[in-house]
Design a protein around this motif. Structure first.
Motif, PDB file in Angstrom:
ATOM      1  N   SER A  10     -13.096 -39.084 -40.528  1.00 13.25           N
ATOM      2  CA  SER A  10     -12.382 -39.073 -41.791  1.00 13.25           C
ATOM      3  C   SER A  10     -13.744 -40.069 -42.392  1.00 13.25           C
ATOM      4  O   SER A  10     -14.025 -40.992 -41.539  1.00 13.25           O
ATOM      5  CB  SER A  10     -10.977 -39.544 -41.467  1.00 13.25           C
ATOM      6  N   ARG A  11     -13.914 -39.381 -43.793  1.00 13.14           N
ATOM      7  CA  ARG A  11     -14.826 -40.421 -44.910  1.00 13.14           C
ATOM      8  C   ARG A  11     -14.104 -41.429 -44.864  1.00 13.14           C
ATOM      9  O   ARG A  11     -13.398 -41.105 -45.920  1.00 13.14           O
ATOM     10  CB  ARG A  11     -15.724 -39.496 -45.606  1.00 13.14           C
ATOM     11  N   VAL A  12     -14.565 -43.094 -45.646  1.00 19.68           N
ATOM     12  CA  VAL A  12     -14.261 -43.797 -45.868  1.00 19.68           C
ATOM     13  C   VAL A  12     -15.261 -44.715 -46.541  1.00 19.68           C
ATOM     14  O   VAL A  12     -16.548 -44.937 -45.968  1.00 19.68           O
ATOM     15  CB  VAL A  12     -13.885 -44.686 -44.286  1.00 19.68           C
ATOM     16  N   ALA A  13     -15.064 -44.961 -47.602  1.00 18.18           N
ATOM     17  CA  ALA A  13     -16.204 -45.376 -48.686  1.00 18.18           C
ATOM     18  C   ALA A  13     -15.800 -46.960 -48.692  1.00 18.18           C
ATOM     19  O   ALA A  13     -14.355 -47.627 -48.915  1.00 18.18           O
ATOM     20  CB  ALA A  13     -16.009 -44.389 -49.998  1.00 18.18           C
ATOM     21  N   VAL A  14     -16.376 -48.036 -48.582  1.00 16.59           N
ATOM     22  CA  VAL A  14     -16.441 -49.142 -49.161  1.00 16.59           C
ATOM     23  C   VAL A  14     -17.192 -50.011 -50.221  1.00 16.59           C
ATOM     24  O   VAL A  14     -18.451 -49.348 -50.219  1.00 16.59           O
ATOM     25  CB  VAL A  14     -16.654 -50.149 -47.612  1.00 16.59           C
ATOM     26  N   ILE A  15     -16.561 -49.933 -51.077  1.00 17.39           N
ATOM     27  CA  ILE A  15     -17.317 -51.251 -52.029  1.00 17.39           C
ATOM     28  C   ILE A  15     -18.160 -52.533 -52.054  1.00 17.39           C
ATOM     29  O   ILE A  15     -16.912 -52.935 -52.593  1.00 17.39           O
ATOM     30  CB  ILE A  15     -16.763 -50.647 -53.483  1.00 17.39           C
ATOM     31  N   GLY A  16     -18.610 -52.856 -52.268  1.00 12.75           N
ATOM     32  CA  GLY A  16     -19.021 -53.620 -52.124  1.00 12.75           C
ATOM     33  C   GLY A  16     -19.952 -54.118 -51.212  1.00 12.75           C
ATOM     34  O   GLY A  16     -18.903 -53.954 -49.537  1.00 12.75           O
ATOM     35  N   GLY A  17     -20.786 -55.251 -50.470  1.00 15.27           N
ATOM     36  CA  GLY A  17     -21.295 -54.673 -49.516  1.00 15.27           C
ATOM     37  C   GLY A  17     -21.727 -56.316 -48.878  1.00 15.27           C
ATOM     38  O   GLY A  17     -22.782 -56.771 -48.739  1.00 15.27           O
ATOM     39  N   GLY A  18     -21.071 -57.403 -49.161  1.00 16.39           N
ATOM     40  CA  GLY A  18     -20.907 -58.645 -48.677  1.00 16.39           C
ATOM     41  C   GLY A  18     -19.706 -59.051 -47.947  1.00 16.39           C
ATOM     42  O   GLY A  18     -20.190 -58.095 -46.921  1.00 16.39           O
ATOM     43  N   ILE A  19     -19.643 -60.183 -47.340  1.00 12.50           N
ATOM     44  CA  ILE A  19     -18.453 -60.129 -45.945  1.00 12.50           C
ATOM     45  C   ILE A  19     -17.539 -59.799 -46.322  1.00 12.50           C
ATOM     46  O   ILE A  19     -17.503 -58.952 -45.693  1.00 12.50           O
ATOM     47  CB  ILE A  19     -18.312 -61.708 -46.662  1.00 12.50           C
ATOM     48  N   ALA A  20     -17.004 -59.712 -47.375  1.00  6.01           N
ATOM     49  CA  ALA A  20     -16.082 -58.337 -47.320  1.00  6.01           C
ATOM     50  C   ALA A  20     -16.188 -57.329 -46.646  1.00  6.01           C
ATOM     51  O   ALA A  20     -15.219 -55.988 -46.233  1.00  6.01           O
ATOM     52  CB  ALA A  20     -14.670 -58.714 -48.493  1.00  6.01           C
ATOM     53  N   GLY A  21     -16.783 -56.736 -47.432  1.00 10.81           N
ATOM     54  CA  GLY A  21     -17.629 -55.208 -47.194  1.00 10.81           C
ATOM     55  C   GLY A  21     -17.754 -54.849 -45.756  1.00 10.81           C
ATOM     56  O   GLY A  21     -17.512 -54.118 -45.527  1.00 10.81           O
ATOM     57  N   ALA A  22     -18.818 -55.263 -45.804  1.00  7.40           N
ATOM     58  CA  ALA A  22     -19.601 -55.605 -43.962  1.00  7.40           C
ATOM     59  C   ALA A  22     -18.370 -55.565 -43.664  1.00  7.40           C
ATOM     60  O   ALA A  22     -18.179 -55.130 -41.964  1.00  7.40           O
ATOM     61  CB  ALA A  22     -20.650 -56.188 -44.113  1.00  7.40           C
ATOM     62  N   GLY A  23     -17.672 -56.669 -43.150  1.00  5.84           N
ATOM     63  CA  GLY A  23     -16.724 -57.195 -42.406  1.00  5.84           C
ATOM     64  C   GLY A  23     -15.258 -55.445 -42.428  1.00  5.84           C
ATOM     65  O   GLY A  23     -15.010 -56.075 -41.354  1.00  5.84           O
ATOM     66  N   LEU A  24     -15.309 -55.317 -43.294  1.00  3.08           N
ATOM     67  CA  LEU A  24     -14.120 -54.490 -43.468  1.00  3.08           C
ATOM     68  C   LEU A  24     -15.135 -53.179 -42.913  1.00  3.08           C
ATOM     69  O   LEU A  24     -14.264 -52.601 -41.812  1.00  3.08           O
ATOM     70  CB  LEU A  24     -13.904 -53.971 -44.519  1.00  3.08           C
ATOM     71  N   ALA A  25     -16.012 -52.391 -42.754  1.00  2.00           N
ATOM     72  CA  ALA A  25     -17.040 -51.333 -42.514  1.00  2.00           C
ATOM     73  C   ALA A  25     -16.509 -51.780 -40.605  1.00  2.00           C
ATOM     74  O   ALA A  25     -16.712 -51.022 -39.765  1.00  2.00           O
ATOM     75  CB  ALA A  25     -18.497 -51.170 -42.679  1.00  2.00           C
ATOM     76  N   PRO A 293      -2.642 -44.692 -53.076  1.00  2.00           N
ATOM     77  CA  PRO A 293      -2.878 -43.543 -52.031  1.00  2.00           C
ATOM     78  C   PRO A 293      -4.358 -43.545 -51.316  1.00  2.00           C
ATOM     79  O   PRO A 293      -5.671 -43.383 -51.767  1.00  2.00           O
ATOM     80  CB  PRO A 293      -2.390 -41.862 -52.907  1.00  2.00           C
ATOM     81  N   GLY A 294      -4.823 -43.818 -50.297  1.00  2.00           N
ATOM     82  CA  GLY A 294      -5.726 -43.891 -49.840  1.00  2.00           C
ATOM     83  C   GLY A 294      -6.557 -45.109 -50.703  1.00  2.00           C
ATOM     84  O   GLY A 294      -7.891 -44.953 -50.149  1.00  2.00           O
ATOM     85  N   GLN A 295      -5.886 -46.173 -51.076  1.00  2.00           N
ATOM     86  CA  GLN A 295      -7.261 -47.265 -51.415  1.00  2.00           C
ATOM     87  C   GLN A 295      -6.762 -48.809 -51.687  1.00  2.00           C
ATOM     88  O   GLN A 295      -5.420 -48.414 -51.010  1.00  2.00           O
ATOM     89  CB  GLN A 295      -6.947 -47.125 -53.068  1.00  2.00           C
ATOM     90  N   VAL A 296      -7.275 -49.201 -50.936  1.00  2.00           N
ATOM     91  CA  VAL A 296      -6.922 -50.546 -50.597  1.00  2.00           C
ATOM     92  C   VAL A 296      -8.180 -51.716 -51.401  1.00  2.00           C
ATOM     93  O   VAL A 296      -8.997 -51.259 -51.043  1.00  2.00           O
ATOM     94  CB  VAL A 296      -6.583 -51.137 -49.403  1.00  2.00           C
ATOM     95  N   ALA A 297      -7.202 -53.049 -51.496  1.00  5.97           N
ATOM     96  CA  ALA A 297      -8.688 -54.282 -51.971  1.00  5.97           C
ATOM     97  C   ALA A 297      -8.332 -55.468 -50.676  1.00  5.97           C
ATOM     98  O   ALA A 297      -7.088 -55.177 -50.180  1.00  5.97           O
ATOM     99  CB  ALA A 297      -7.928 -54.665 -53.501  1.00  5.97           C
ATOM    100  N   VAL A 298      -9.599 -55.765 -50.600  1.00  5.33           N
ATOM    101  CA  VAL A 298      -9.597 -56.103 -49.428  1.00  5.33           C
ATOM    102  C   VAL A 298     -10.745 -58.120 -50.025  1.00  5.33           C
ATOM    103  O   VAL A 298     -11.059 -57.675 -51.357  1.00  5.33           O
ATOM    104  CB  VAL A 298     -10.527 -55.730 -48.552  1.00  5.33           C
ATOM    105  N   GLY A 299     -10.863 -58.638 -48.989  1.00  2.00           N
ATOM    106  CA  GLY A 299     -10.943 -59.897 -49.373  1.00  2.00           C
ATOM    107  C   GLY A 299     -11.067 -60.628 -51.027  1.00  2.00           C
ATOM    108  O   GLY A 299      -9.512 -60.615 -51.551  1.00  2.00           O
ATOM    109  N   PRO A 300     -11.716 -61.753 -51.796  1.00  2.87           N
ATOM    110  CA  PRO A 300     -11.379 -62.085 -53.222  1.00  2.87           C
ATOM    111  C   PRO A 300     -11.318 -60.883 -53.949  1.00  2.87           C
ATOM    112  O   PRO A 300      -9.997 -61.746 -55.168  1.00  2.87           O
ATOM    113  CB  PRO A 300     -12.751 -62.788 -53.151  1.00  2.87           C
ATOM    114  N   ALA A 301     -10.602 -59.553 -53.876  1.00  2.88           N
ATOM    115  CA  ALA A 301     -10.423 -58.956 -54.401  1.00  2.88           C
ATOM    116  C   ALA A 301      -9.187 -58.967 -54.928  1.00  2.88           C
ATOM    117  O   ALA A 301      -8.673 -58.439 -55.326  1.00  2.88           O
ATOM    118  CB  ALA A 301     -11.331 -57.770 -54.446  1.00  2.88           C
ATOM    119  N   ALA A 302      -8.364 -58.828 -53.553  1.00  3.71           N
ATOM    120  CA  ALA A 302      -6.970 -58.824 -53.567  1.00  3.71           C
ATOM    121  C   ALA A 302      -6.538 -60.316 -53.375  1.00  3.71           C
ATOM    122  O   ALA A 302      -5.107 -60.607 -53.036  1.00  3.71           O
ATOM    123  CB  ALA A 302      -7.324 -58.240 -51.774  1.00  3.71           C
TER     124      ALA A 302
END
Length: 574
Positions: A10-25, A293-302
């Protein structure tokens, strides 16, 4: 994908390459492999570099979470270890000692990268080693678009979510937003998305004349140093101090004023200079609608609040989102239950309590430091995923809110029974006669006024940058300040007002100069506390007569700019 769950490939996109983005990946790939579900994770990491690279504080929990994601936490990262966090308010202060294991300050700036960049690079390396791909592309929006019935099988199996980035689109089964506070896509992420609210902030790097850290390694939180500033953080880095001021209406001028006050009270070494400064945003509570559906926000965005120090909460949202996507499925109801209600409920309560406690700490005034100690003495410990404030295990935000509310009520009641007395600065440098400061971003105007004043035997220091003025005034109050209106960071009239409000410069003479010879500009300058307003080009005889007390001459006719009235033509507050 089988039904509404992520499966192998399955393909997952993470928008944002900071601490939260790299940590989620990294968390997605690690947890996916542990469940036998290898994923294809792409991280859209495009973003503008920060002009003020922040340091970062690593708590023991932060270091454990980073190690669990495959990051090697090197001892070389540690610039120094904090003894604790000192809370100050209206002349009172209390020290909250560091927890067992210590609070690491990670920083290398200016000789190396800031601490946040160091940790991000380690997370990117860990995520890349597990198979994540980082794309330097800016995302405009995310669309939900089912493939056409006659589309090829490869397209049909690529997922219903389309990420539009710089004119192209790619399909994914799930998309996560990890762009940080204040950088949300809003409805372009999904309709109805409501990220964490934010509050304005200004961050800066303050350098000293020597690289030696002579001040004890303490982080400091100054509660409500100015009416427009809710709090000021001072965090000693490797060769500088990181300053962060936050509040609904905070401006760069406010941060400069507070730094002057910090130097006055011995919180900064003499001879400091501002090397960099920029405005930013901080999370100020929990988001209301962070899943679809299929979308979540993480880190300071949440979620988040300004009293957080460290990365524990951000990294916790990454692990909770990965588990929610893999175990809970991609339906909105399943994500709401697995990720939000079961995974983030405690963190969201903490974010709400932390944001609300700031208003009560402001009301508490001098009782604010004691409120931290009172909350800490309660011995309250957070839940599995929640933690304390200021990088400490205790007090928790909920305990702090209760103590801050009680302290605020006591202070409000007590203020009715006493008269407010303005605190007197501990030490005010003596005024230097015949010392003049000239602030103008025009080098020709600056040089002309400097030569004019020096011809009288005066000492003149000229500044192209108003930030340097604040630093100089804190050490050497001048006889007068000649101030241009149009400056780089701060409006000259706002700067004049701030100088007149500050105890160190309240009695310093300020003369405002401007090429905008308009009635409203002149009146604003005088209302801000300026002794006089001079239109440019400045008439030398009038300026010297005002500053040096030369014998008055017959008033020369005043040039009135085209399109103005003569109402202001003869008003000089000399």
């Amino acid at each position: 994908m089988s039904g509404s769950r992520l499966v192998s490939g399955s393909r997952v996109a993470v928008i944002g390459g900071g601490i939260a983005g790299a940590g989620l990946a990294a968390s997605l790939l690690f947890n996916g492999r542990a469940r036998g579900v290898p994923l294809d994770v792409r991280v859209y990491s495009h973003g503008d570099p920060e002009s003020v690279p922040p340091p970062v504080v690593l708590t023991p929990e932060c270091r454990s979470r980073l190690a669990a994601l495959g990051c090697r936490v090197s001892m070389d990262w540690r610039a120094h270890e904090l003894r604790g966090v000192e809370v100050l308010a209206q002349g009172r202060r209390e020290l909250l000692p560091a927890p067992p294991g210590g609070l690491w300050v990670v920083d290398g700036w200016p000789n190396g990268a800031g601490g946040l960049a160091v940790v991000r690079e380690a997370l990117v390396t860990a995520a890349t080693a597990q198979g994540a791909r980082f794309l330097d592309r800016h995302v405009e929006r995310v669309e939900r678009q089912l493939p056409a019935p006659d589309a090829p099988a490869a397209v049909k199996n690529s997922g219903p979510l389309v990420v539009r980035a710089q004119g192209s689109g790619e399909r994914y089964h799930a998309v996560a937003l990890a762009t940080g506070a204040g950088a949300s896509l809003g409805d372009a992420f999904f309709p109805g998305f409501q990220p964490a609210p934010t509050v304005a902030a200004v961050q800066a790097r303050v350098r000293h004349g020597s690289s030696r850290l002579s001040i004890a390694p303490l982080a400091r939180l100054w509660i409500a140093p100015l009416p427009t500033v809710d709090g000021l953080f001072l965090l000693p880095g490797a060769h500088s101090v990181y300053a962060l001021a936050f509040g609904p209406a905070v401006t760069p001028a406010d941060l400069c004023q507070v730094l002057m006050m910090a130097a006055r009270d011995g919180l900064l070494e003499e001879g400091f200079e501002l090397s960099a400064m920029e405005t930013t945003r901080l999370p100020f509570g929990p988001g209301r609608c962070v899943v679809a559906p299929g979308q979540v926000a993480v880190g300071p965005a949440a979620l988040g609040h300004p009293l957080q120090i460290g990365l524990s909460e951000t990294l916790a949202t990454c692990s909770r989102a990965a588990v929610g996507l893999l175990d809970g499925g991609l339906e909105a109801a399943a994500l709401e239950r697995r990720y939000v209600r079961e995974g983030l409920s405690e963190l969201m309560e903490d974010a709400a309590a932390g944001a609300r406690s700031i208003a009560w700490l402001r009301r508490a005034g001098p009782r604010a430091p004691e409120a931290f100690l009172a909350a800490r003495r309660r011995g309250s410990v957070g839940g599995v995923y929640s933690g304390g404030v200021l990088g400490l295990a205790a007090p928790t935000p909920l305990a702090l809110l209760a103590s801050a509310r009680w302290a605020g009520l006591r202070e409000v009641l007590g203020s009715w029974l006493r008269t407010t007395v303005e605190p007197v600065p501990t030490a005010i440098p003596s005024l230097e006669p015949d010392l003049y400061y000239v602030v103008d971003d025009d080098p020709d105007a600056r040089e002309a006024i400097t030569q004019l004043l020096e011809s009288t035997g005066a000492t003149v220091v000229s500044f192209a940058d108003e930030l340097a003025l604040f630093c100089a005034v804190a050490r050497r109050p001048p006889t007068a300040i000649l101030l241009d209106v149009v400056l780089h960071w701060v409006d000259g009239l706002r700067l004049c007002e701030g100088l007149k409000q500050h105890p160190l410069t309240r009695n310093t003479r300020v003369v405002v100069m401007s090429g905008l010879n308009r009635p409203h500009v002149r009146q604003r300058a005088l209302d801000a506390g300026a002794e006089a307003f001079f239109p440019k080009p400045v008439e030398p005889e009038r300026l010297l007569r005002l500053l040096m007390g030369h014998a008055p001459e017959a008033p020369a006719p005043v040039r009135v700019a085209e399109g103005t009235t003569g109402l202001e033509s003869d008003r000089y507050a000399s």
